[in-house]
Motif scaffolding. Structure first.
Motif, PDB file in Angstrom:
ATOM      1  N   VAL A   1       6.609 -13.450  -7.720  1.00  0.00           N
ATOM      2  CA  VAL A   1       5.753 -12.683  -6.828  1.00  0.00           C
ATOM      3  C   VAL A   1       4.740 -11.888  -7.630  1.00  0.00           C
ATOM      4  N   SER A   2       3.497 -11.861  -7.160  1.00  0.00           N
ATOM      5  CA  SER A   2       2.590 -10.867  -7.724  1.00  0.00           C
ATOM      6  C   SER A   2       1.980 -10.060  -6.594  1.00  0.00           C
ATOM      7  N   ILE A   3       1.925  -8.756  -6.829  1.00  0.00           N
ATOM      8  CA  ILE A   3       1.446  -7.836  -5.807  1.00  0.00           C
ATOM      9  C   ILE A   3       0.156  -7.203  -6.311  1.00  0.00           C
ATOM     10  N   THR A   4      -0.905  -7.315  -5.527  1.00  0.00           N
ATOM     11  CA  THR A   4      -2.166  -6.682  -5.883  1.00  0.00           C
ATOM     12  C   THR A   4      -2.294  -5.429  -5.034  1.00  0.00           C
ATOM     13  N   ALA A   5      -2.504  -4.299  -5.690  1.00  0.00           N
ATOM     14  CA  ALA A   5      -2.656  -3.032  -4.966  1.00  0.00           C
ATOM     15  C   ALA A   5      -4.078  -2.550  -5.202  1.00  0.00           C
ATOM     16  N   THR A   6      -4.812  -2.301  -4.137  1.00  0.00           N
ATOM     17  CA  THR A   6      -6.193  -1.843  -4.329  1.00  0.00           C
ATOM     18  C   THR A   6      -6.438  -0.552  -3.566  1.00  0.00           C
ATOM     19  N   ASP A   7      -7.360   0.229  -4.105  1.00  0.00           N
ATOM     20  CA  ASP A   7      -7.783   1.442  -3.422  1.00  0.00           C
ATOM     21  C   ASP A   7      -9.210   1.747  -3.844  1.00  0.00           C
ATOM     22  N   ILE A   8      -9.932   2.456  -2.997  1.00  0.00           N
ATOM     23  CA  ILE A   8     -11.319   2.795  -3.319  1.00  0.00           C
ATOM     24  C   ILE A   8     -11.371   3.873  -4.394  1.00  0.00           C
ATOM     25  N   SER A   9     -10.299   4.668  -4.481  1.00  0.00           N
ATOM     26  CA  SER A   9     -10.328   5.804  -5.406  1.00  0.00           C
ATOM     27  C   SER A   9      -9.728   5.428  -6.756  1.00  0.00           C
ATOM     28  N   ARG A  10     -10.493   5.707  -7.810  1.00  0.00           N
ATOM     29  CA  ARG A  10     -10.023   5.385  -9.159  1.00  0.00           C
ATOM     30  C   ARG A  10      -8.753   6.152  -9.474  1.00  0.00           C
ATOM     31  N   GLU A  11      -8.703   7.411  -9.001  1.00  0.00           N
ATOM     32  CA  GLU A  11      -7.539   8.243  -9.256  1.00  0.00           C
ATOM     33  C   GLU A  11      -6.283   7.612  -8.648  1.00  0.00           C
ATOM     34  N   MET A  12      -6.404   7.093  -7.415  1.00  0.00           N
ATOM     35  CA  MET A  12      -5.250   6.464  -6.760  1.00  0.00           C
ATOM     36  C   MET A  12      -4.841   5.194  -7.494  1.00  0.00           C
ATOM     37  N   VAL A  13      -5.838   4.418  -7.970  1.00  0.00           N
ATOM     38  CA  VAL A  13      -5.533   3.199  -8.716  1.00  0.00           C
ATOM     39  C   VAL A  13      -4.758   3.556  -9.984  1.00  0.00           C
ATOM     40  N   GLU A  14      -5.202   4.617 -10.661  1.00  0.00           N
ATOM     41  CA  GLU A  14      -4.502   5.022 -11.877  1.00  0.00           C
ATOM     42  C   GLU A  14      -3.088   5.517 -11.577  1.00  0.00           C
ATOM     43  N   ARG A  15      -2.946   6.236 -10.467  1.00  0.00           N
ATOM     44  CA  ARG A  15      -1.610   6.717 -10.103  1.00  0.00           C
ATOM     45  C   ARG A  15      -0.692   5.547  -9.783  1.00  0.00           C
ATOM     46  N   THR A  16      -1.227   4.553  -9.063  1.00  0.00           N
ATOM     47  CA  THR A  16      -0.423   3.374  -8.737  1.00  0.00           C
ATOM     48  C   THR A  16       0.008   2.669 -10.010  1.00  0.00           C
ATOM     49  N   ARG A  17      -0.960   2.511 -10.940  1.00  0.00           N
ATOM     50  CA  ARG A  17      -0.680   1.834 -12.203  1.00  0.00           C
ATOM     51  C   ARG A  17       0.423   2.567 -12.967  1.00  0.00           C
ATOM     52  N   ALA A  18       0.373   3.899 -12.979  1.00  0.00           N
ATOM     53  CA  ALA A  18       1.361   4.686 -13.721  1.00  0.00           C
ATOM     54  C   ALA A  18       2.741   4.567 -13.083  1.00  0.00           C
ATOM     55  N   GLY A  19       2.796   4.395 -11.765  1.00  0.00           N
ATOM     56  CA  GLY A  19       4.085   4.258 -11.091  1.00  0.00           C
ATOM     57  C   GLY A  19       4.963   5.485 -11.236  1.00  0.00           C
ATOM     58  N   ARG A  20       4.350   6.664 -11.276  1.00  0.00           N
ATOM     59  CA  ARG A  20       5.122   7.908 -11.381  1.00  0.00           C
ATOM     60  C   ARG A  20       4.951   8.729 -10.113  1.00  0.00           C
ATOM     61  N   PHE A  21       6.064   9.283  -9.644  1.00  0.00           N
ATOM     62  CA  PHE A  21       6.052  10.001  -8.376  1.00  0.00           C
ATOM     63  C   PHE A  21       6.775  11.333  -8.508  1.00  0.00           C
ATOM     64  N   SER A  22       6.265  12.329  -7.783  1.00  0.00           N
ATOM     65  CA  SER A  22       6.888  13.646  -7.849  1.00  0.00           C
ATOM     66  C   SER A  22       8.196  13.642  -7.061  1.00  0.00           C
ATOM     67  N   GLN A  23       8.968  14.703  -7.306  1.00  0.00           N
ATOM     68  CA  GLN A  23      10.227  14.895  -6.589  1.00  0.00           C
ATOM     69  C   GLN A  23       9.996  14.860  -5.074  1.00  0.00           C
ATOM     70  N   LEU A  24       8.938  15.552  -4.608  1.00  0.00           N
ATOM     71  CA  LEU A  24       8.666  15.590  -3.170  1.00  0.00           C
ATOM     72  C   LEU A  24       8.333  14.197  -2.661  1.00  0.00           C
ATOM     73  N   GLU A  25       7.648  13.404  -3.481  1.00  0.00           N
ATOM     74  CA  GLU A  25       7.285  12.045  -3.049  1.00  0.00           C
ATOM     75  C   GLU A  25       8.494  11.121  -2.952  1.00  0.00           C
ATOM     76  N   VAL A  26       9.408  11.190  -3.934  1.00  0.00           N
ATOM     77  CA  VAL A  26      10.572  10.291  -3.840  1.00  0.00           C
ATOM     78  C   VAL A  26      11.539  10.728  -2.743  1.00  0.00           C
ATOM     79  N   ASN A  27      11.393  11.973  -2.287  1.00  0.00           N
ATOM     80  CA  ASN A  27      12.248  12.450  -1.190  1.00  0.00           C
ATOM     81  C   ASN A  27      11.839  11.858   0.160  1.00  0.00           C
TER      82      ASN A  27
END
Lengths: 174, 129, 274
Positions: C136-162
């Motif tokens: 499987v390959s998953i392509t994730a796109t967003d208009i915002s560069r910041e969101m693309v970088e966050r997706t690439r990093a795959g890191r989430f805050s405590q509140l987000e994983v909750n």
């Protein structure tokens, strides 16, 4: 039963205990505190990173962490601020309740528990989190070994410090 | 459908927050200040659909409570959800291995509780939509 | 420094129009706190100047940033669970039987925000298929560069994983990284994040077997919605599946889709010959 995994940094026998400033920085403590405030105190409760003089009648709450690193996470603010925090925590859940002194101790203690638990998760483990305590005299920490964040909440000063226990200095027999 | 929850936490403020939120979702609630007090409620015959469980508490901690509930087959239907500031990966693994179904890390929002209850199928229908 | 009433009103109306969220009077300080970082990014020292600058030359990117900053964009995992449960219960079996064993399944998470949707799909497939990362390959796109970088990093805050992530999946697919949580490397390898503006001609991607385009169309006017759906159809395989948000539909927008009811949700599939 799975043994808790720790975050990797382990102390070898004979090594000096790690300084808290090598393990955690102010930005991380600030982020942990901000998340606690946003989730529990209110979603528009911003903490502004500015130091200000603490009123004379300050109140502290703290939890102890015991493990590869041993110390405390201490929350300090003025008594009026602690009362306002308690009100904000209980918001819509118990608006009619008359807030007593023990409610303030309990609420401030629970905030220390929430911040402390998340600080513990960043430090090397496995370690144990103690029950929160509240009082006007927090446990003494080593000045040089404290990571401290000063913020303003609703314009009033609040500090969060992560500090190694002073008695650690006596670990080596004199 | 009335859903019943026993909220177990040594902090009175936290018990009020959790019970207030659950009551907002239509739950009937009771509270306990530590694991032993919670076991007393269960023995008394008030067996809830859900227990929300803090970890660090005096007398009996949350993990001991989970073990005690899981060792009694009469309480098999009770859903156990940790709500605690213990947030290491290994601690979550331990709680799940002992028999907790879900794990909410403090700090949490009302939305986070709602999302977890929806996953557990413990959200009265009108709230989940 | 407080935001003037007219500027606050302008922000209030913008947010209400775009998100239906009401900012009550008295929330000036919240607007200030949330917009100050945006003002600083533009080199301005306060929010009044920032609001004036956006008002005088409104650009969709700026207005969207304002709306996002004020609507506490906390995406949850498994948001509206059904489009995910049907992925493994219905969509995946039908795709696997139609595709050869060496064929790669391609999934697109459009307007991926910080990546929760893409990684939700990755976790579900990893748990459902023995060799998901190879198939499987998953392509994730967003208009915002910041969101693309966050997706690439795959890191989430405590509140987000909750937010709606089942605890067994958290411990199986994440590790702690400081005060945050990081998605396991095998899942990160499955996901490729890139910038993409849905309202403009799309880059060469796909063809996709499944497209998640959820809670995006609501931001656009009718002609733009039609153009987006047409471009998505060009990148979707003829037997592919499109998932929209719970409040969205192709009905009355683009008649070249058929709606398939799956449990409590629906998917859309290209009509043959349309």
């Amino acid at each position: 039963m799975t043994v808790p995994t720790d975050s990797g940094e382990r102390r070898r026998a004979g090594d000096r205990p790690p300084l808290v400033t090598e393990l955690i920085d102010g930005a991380t403590v600030q982020e942990i505190t901000e998340q606690a405030w946003l989730a529990l105190v209110g979603e528009d409760e911003v903490l502004v990173p500015l130091p200000a003089p603490m009123p004379a009648d300050a109140l502290s709450s703290w939890v102890e962490i015991v493990g590869p690193w041993t110390g405390s996470v201490v929350l300090t603010c003025g008594r009026d601020t602690a009362l306002a925090l308690t009100r904000a925590l209980l918001r819509e859940h118990a608006p009619e309740v008359l807030i007593k002194e023990e409610d303030v101790d309990d609420a401030l203690g629970e905030l220390a528990n929430v911040v402390g638990g998340n600080v513990k998760a960043v430090l090397p483990g496995p370690s144990v989190l103690g029950l929160p305590e509240t009082g006007s005299t927090p446990p003494p920490g080593r000045e040089a070994d404290t990571c401290r964040v000063d913020v303003l909440w609703r314009g009033e000063p609040l500090t969060v410090s992560v500090q190694s226990h002073a008695e650690r200095e006596n670990e080596v027999p004199l | 459908m009335t859903v019943r929850a026993l909220v177990i936490d040594d902090s009175r403020a936290m018990r009020r927050i959790v019970t207030g939120t659950l009551e907002g979702f239509g739950y009937e609630t009771r509270q306990a200040g530590h694991g032993q007090e919670a076991l007393d409620v269960l023995h008394e015959g008030w067996v809830p659909d859900l227990c929300t469980i803090d970890w660090n508490m005096p007398v009996m901690d949350g993990l001991q409570f989970v073990n005690a509930v899981r060792s009694n087959p009469a309480w098999r239907a009770v859903t156990l959800m940790m709500v605690t500031s213990e947030s290491e990966h290994g601690q979550i693994v331990r709680a799940l291995a002992a028999g907790a179904h879900e794990y909410v890390i403090k700090p949490f929002t009302a939305d986070a509780l709602r999302d977890k209850l929806a996953l557990l199928g413990l959200l009265p229908q009108e709230v989940s939509l | 420094m407080t935001l003037t009433a007219t500027r606050f009103d302008w922000v209030r109306q913008l947010v209400h129009r775009e998100s239906a969220i009401v900012l009550a009077p008295g929330k000036e300080y919240l607007v200030e706190a949330r917009l100050l970082p945006l003002a600083r990014k533009m080199g301005l020292s306060d929010v009044d100047q920032y609001v004036d600058s956006v008002r005088s030359r409104p650009r969709p990117d700026d207005t969207r940033s304002i709306v996002e900053a004020l609507t506490t964009n906390e995406t949850s995992w498994f948001r509206d669970g059904d489009p995910f449960t049907t992925l493994t219960s219905t969509v995946l079996p039908s795709l696997l039987s139609a595709r050869g064993p060496a064929e790669r399944l391609q999934i697109w998470s459009a307007a991926c925000s910080s990546g929760q949707e893409a990684y939700t799909v990755a976790m579900l497939l990893e748990d459902a298929m023995p060799n998901a990362s190879a198939r499987v390959s998953i392509t994730a796109t967003d208009i915002s560069r910041e969101m693309v970088e966050r997706t690439r990093a795959g890191r989430f805050s405590q509140l987000e994983v909750n937010r709606g992530l089942p605890a067994p999946m958290l411990v199986r697919h994440f590790q702690r990284a400081g005060s945050e949580w990081e998605v396991a490397p095998n899942l990160r390898r499955m996901v490729t994040a890139r910038e993409c503006n849905l309202a403009a001609p799309l880059p060469r991607m796909g063809p996709f077997d499944v497209v998640y385009l959820r809670n995006v169309l609501i931001y656009f006017d009718l002609p733009t919605k039609q153009a987006i759906l047409r471009r998505v159809r060009e990148l979707l395989r003829p037997d592919g599946w499109l998932f929209l948000g719970a409040a969205e539909t192709t009905l009355g927008v683009d008649d070249s889709w058929s709606r398939v009811v799956l449990g409590r949700s629906s998917a859309y599939r290209p009509l043959k010959g349309a």
